[in-house]
Design a protein around this motif. Structure first.
Motif, PDB file in Angstrom:
ATOM      1  N   ARG A 245       0.842  -1.197   0.000  1.00  0.00           N
ATOM      2  CA  ARG A 245       0.000   0.000   0.000  1.00  0.00           C
ATOM      3  C   ARG A 245       0.873   1.241   0.000  1.00  0.00           C
ATOM      4  O   ARG A 245       1.980   1.247   0.551  1.00  0.00           O
ATOM      5  N   GLU A 246       0.358   2.305  -0.592  1.00  0.00           N
ATOM      6  CA  GLU A 246       1.086   3.570  -0.665  1.00  0.00           C
ATOM      7  C   GLU A 246       0.722   4.454   0.524  1.00  0.00           C
ATOM      8  O   GLU A 246      -0.445   4.566   0.899  1.00  0.00           O
ATOM      9  N   PHE A 247       1.726   5.090   1.109  1.00  0.00           N
ATOM     10  CA  PHE A 247       1.535   6.055   2.186  1.00  0.00           C
ATOM     11  C   PHE A 247       2.360   7.308   1.865  1.00  0.00           C
ATOM     12  O   PHE A 247       3.255   7.263   1.012  1.00  0.00           O
ATOM     13  N   PHE A 248       2.052   8.400   2.578  1.00  0.00           N
ATOM     14  CA  PHE A 248       2.737   9.660   2.321  1.00  0.00           C
ATOM     15  C   PHE A 248       3.431  10.154   3.582  1.00  0.00           C
ATOM     16  O   PHE A 248       3.165   9.663   4.682  1.00  0.00           O
ATOM     17  N   ALA A 249       4.323  11.118   3.395  1.00  0.00           N
ATOM     18  CA  ALA A 249       5.122  11.640   4.499  1.00  0.00           C
ATOM     19  C   ALA A 249       4.231  12.000   5.681  1.00  0.00           C
ATOM     20  O   ALA A 249       3.264  12.754   5.535  1.00  0.00           O
ATOM     21  N   GLY A 250       4.557  11.470   6.858  1.00  0.00           N
ATOM     22  CA  GLY A 250       3.787  11.750   8.062  1.00  0.00           C
ATOM     23  C   GLY A 250       2.617  10.822   8.300  1.00  0.00           C
ATOM     24  O   GLY A 250       1.969  10.904   9.347  1.00  0.00           O
ATOM     25  N   ASP A 251       2.317   9.932   7.354  1.00  0.00           N
ATOM     26  CA  ASP A 251       1.218   8.984   7.548  1.00  0.00           C
ATOM     27  C   ASP A 251       1.598   7.929   8.586  1.00  0.00           C
ATOM     28  O   ASP A 251       2.773   7.668   8.836  1.00  0.00           O
ATOM     29  N   THR A 252       0.571   7.316   9.147  1.00  0.00           N
ATOM     30  CA  THR A 252       0.769   6.205  10.069  1.00  0.00           C
ATOM     31  C   THR A 252       0.385   4.906   9.388  1.00  0.00           C
ATOM     32  O   THR A 252      -0.729   4.760   8.881  1.00  0.00           O
ATOM     33  N   VAL A 253       1.311   3.973   9.349  1.00  0.00           N
ATOM     34  CA  VAL A 253       1.002   2.631   8.874  1.00  0.00           C
ATOM     35  C   VAL A 253       0.231   1.938   9.988  1.00  0.00           C
ATOM     36  O   VAL A 253       0.719   1.838  11.110  1.00  0.00           O
ATOM     37  N   PRO A 254      -0.999   1.478   9.745  1.00  0.00           N
ATOM     38  CA  PRO A 254      -1.812   0.933  10.828  1.00  0.00           C
ATOM     39  C   PRO A 254      -1.219  -0.341  11.389  1.00  0.00           C
ATOM     40  O   PRO A 254      -0.521  -1.088  10.707  1.00  0.00           O
ATOM     41  N   PHE A 255      -1.522  -0.573  12.648  1.00  0.00           N
ATOM     42  CA  PHE A 255      -1.118  -1.819  13.283  1.00  0.00           C
ATOM     43  C   PHE A 255      -1.850  -2.949  12.587  1.00  0.00           C
ATOM     44  O   PHE A 255      -3.070  -2.973  12.549  1.00  0.00           O
ATOM     45  N   SER A 256      -1.102  -3.893  12.039  1.00  0.00           N
ATOM     46  CA  SER A 256      -1.724  -4.934  11.217  1.00  0.00           C
ATOM     47  C   SER A 256      -2.034  -6.166  12.044  1.00  0.00           C
ATOM     48  O   SER A 256      -1.685  -7.272  11.684  1.00  0.00           O
ATOM     49  N   GLY A 257      -2.657  -5.944  13.194  1.00  0.00           N
ATOM     50  CA  GLY A 257      -3.047  -7.075  14.010  1.00  0.00           C
ATOM     51  C   GLY A 257      -4.359  -7.651  13.525  1.00  0.00           C
ATOM     52  O   GLY A 257      -5.354  -6.962  13.382  1.00  0.00           O
ATOM     53  N   ALA A 258      -4.372  -8.898  13.225  1.00  0.00           N
ATOM     54  CA  ALA A 258      -5.583  -9.582  12.778  1.00  0.00           C
ATOM     55  C   ALA A 258      -5.661 -10.883  13.539  1.00  0.00           C
ATOM     56  O   ALA A 258      -4.967 -11.081  14.539  1.00  0.00           O
ATOM     57  N   GLN A 259      -6.497 -11.771  13.103  1.00  0.00           N
ATOM     58  CA  GLN A 259      -6.607 -13.060  13.764  1.00  0.00           C
ATOM     59  C   GLN A 259      -5.229 -13.726  13.763  1.00  0.00           C
ATOM     60  O   GLN A 259      -4.587 -13.856  12.743  1.00  0.00           O
ATOM     61  N   GLY A 260      -4.765 -14.108  14.924  1.00  0.00           N
ATOM     62  CA  GLY A 260      -3.440 -14.714  14.993  1.00  0.00           C
ATOM     63  C   GLY A 260      -2.380 -13.786  15.531  1.00  0.00           C
ATOM     64  O   GLY A 260      -1.234 -14.193  15.680  1.00  0.00           O
ATOM     65  N   GLY A 261      -2.731 -12.545  15.812  1.00  0.00           N
ATOM     66  CA  GLY A 261      -1.760 -11.665  16.445  1.00  0.00           C
ATOM     67  C   GLY A 261      -1.129 -10.676  15.490  1.00  0.00           C
ATOM     68  O   GLY A 261      -1.566 -10.500  14.358  1.00  0.00           O
ATOM     69  N   PRO A 262      -0.085  -9.994  15.941  1.00  0.00           N
ATOM     70  CA  PRO A 262       0.536  -8.914  15.171  1.00  0.00           C
ATOM     71  C   PRO A 262       1.118  -9.401  13.851  1.00  0.00           C
ATOM     72  O   PRO A 262       1.588 -10.519  13.720  1.00  0.00           O
TER      73      PRO A 262
END
Length: 269
Positions: A50-67
Motif C-alpha cells: 500500500r502507498e503512504f505519504f510523508a507523516g502517515d501512520t502505517v496501521p497496526f496490522s493485528g488480525a486473527q493470529g496476532g501482530p
C-alpha cells in the motif's frame, strides 16, 4: 598598492564554491487531494503493498493470529548541480533516525519487520568526488502510534468526568484515610490510529513493577477504574508519583506499543 606603498582600504573580493554538495529528496506521489508529496510503501502478511505519504501512520496490522509486522520501502532521488562523473552521483546513504549511516548500492531503502516505530528516515546522496549532501532529506514515518491518555473521560449531567488523579492534583489526606488508605483511579486511553480493539492498564506506586495486566483489561472507550492501596509512607502530606502503563491489546495479546507516563499528585492536610 601605490608607488608610495599605500594599500587600498577596500580590496576587491571574489568568492567561489568548488564542488557544491549534491541535493537529495524522496520520491513523490500524488495523494488523494491531488498534491505531490514524498511517499513510501508498506506491506505485511495481513494486506498487500500500500502507498503512504510523508507523516502517515502505517496501521497496526493485528488480525486473527496476532501482530503482523510490516516492511517499508522508500526510494531516494538526487542530483549533482556540478557533476564531474557521467551520472553525477556515486551512492546514497540512509538511516532510520539517529545513528550510523548505511550505504546503498542503489536508491531503494528497505526497512523490515516493524510492529511499531516513530521514524524520521534520513537520506543523503554522495557525488562523484565523494562530497555528501549537507542537508539530508527527511521522511517522517509512523507505524502504530502509541496510545494517548485523555483527561476528560466523558460527561454526566452536563458536567465533565475527569481523569483521576490529574497531573499535580491536590488530594486531601482525610479523604484517603476515610477510604482506608485506598485511592480509586480513573483513566482512559485512545488509539490515534483507531486500530486497537482493547487496552491493558497497569499501575505502580514504587519500584519498577506494575500491577498485573490481566486484572485491569478494558475495551476501547471504557475508562479504567482501579483501586490501589497506597504505601504506608504515602499516607502523609507530600508529593507522590503514580506510574501508569497503557498497552495496546490485539487478539488477546499485549502488543509492543505502549505508553508509560508518570502522574504527580499532592496529598495535603
Amino acid at each position: 598598492v601605490d608607488d608610495a606603498g599605500f594599500a587600498g582600504l577596500d580590496p576587491a573580493q571574489r568568492s567561489f564554491v568548488w564542488n557544491r554538495d549534491p541535493q537529495t529528496s524522496f520520491e513523490t506521489g500524488i495523494d488523494s487531494l491531488g498534491r505531490e508529496r514524498p511517499h513510501f510503501f508498506a506491506v505485511s502478511d495481513a494486506w498487500p503493498m500500500r502507498e503512504f505519504f510523508a507523516g502517515d501512520t502505517v496501521p497496526f496490522s493485528g488480525a486473527q493470529g496476532g501482530p503482523r509486522p510490516v516492511d517499508i520501502y522508500a526510494v531516494i532521488e538526487g542530483y549533482d548541480p556540478d557533476p564531474v562523473t557521467e551520472n553525477g552521483l556515486s551512492s546514497f546513504q540512509y538511516r532510520p533516525g539517529e545513528g550510523v549511516w548505511r550505504t546503498l548500492t542503489d536508491s531503494l531503502i528497505v526497512l523490515e519487520n516493524y510492529e511499531t516505530a516513530n521514524l524520521f528516515l534520513q537520506a543523503r546522496a554522495t557525488d562523484g568526488l565523494g562530497r555528501r549532501d549537507g542537508t539530508p532529506a527527511i521522511l517522517p514515518i509512523y507505524v502504530n502510534r502509541s496510545p494517548q491518555l485523555v483527561d476528560t473521560l466523558g460527561f454526566e449531567g452536563g458536567e465533565p468526568i475527569l481523569q483521576f488523579p490529574m497531573q499535580d492534583e491536590e488530594i486531601r489526606l482525610d479523604t484517603i484515610l476515610d477510604a482506608d488508605g485506598e485511592l480509586d483511579l480513573r483513566f482512559m486511553a485512545v488509539d490515534p490510529d483507531s486500530t486497537t480493539p482493547g487496552f491493558g492498564y497497569q499501575w505502580r506506586t514504587t519500584g519498577f513493577l506494575y500491577e498485573p495486566l490481566s486484572q485491569i483489561l478494558r475495551a476501547v472507550g471504557d475508562p479504567a477504574r482501579y483501586t490501589i492501596e497506597l504505601p504506608e509512607e504515602w499516607l502523609a502530606p507530600g508529593t507522590y508519583e503514580l506510574g501508569v502503563k497503557i498497552s495496546e491489546v490485539v487478539s488477546g495479546q499485549e502488543s509492543q506499543r505502549f505508553l508509560e507516563t508518570t502522574v504527580r499528585f499532592h496529598i495535603v492536610e
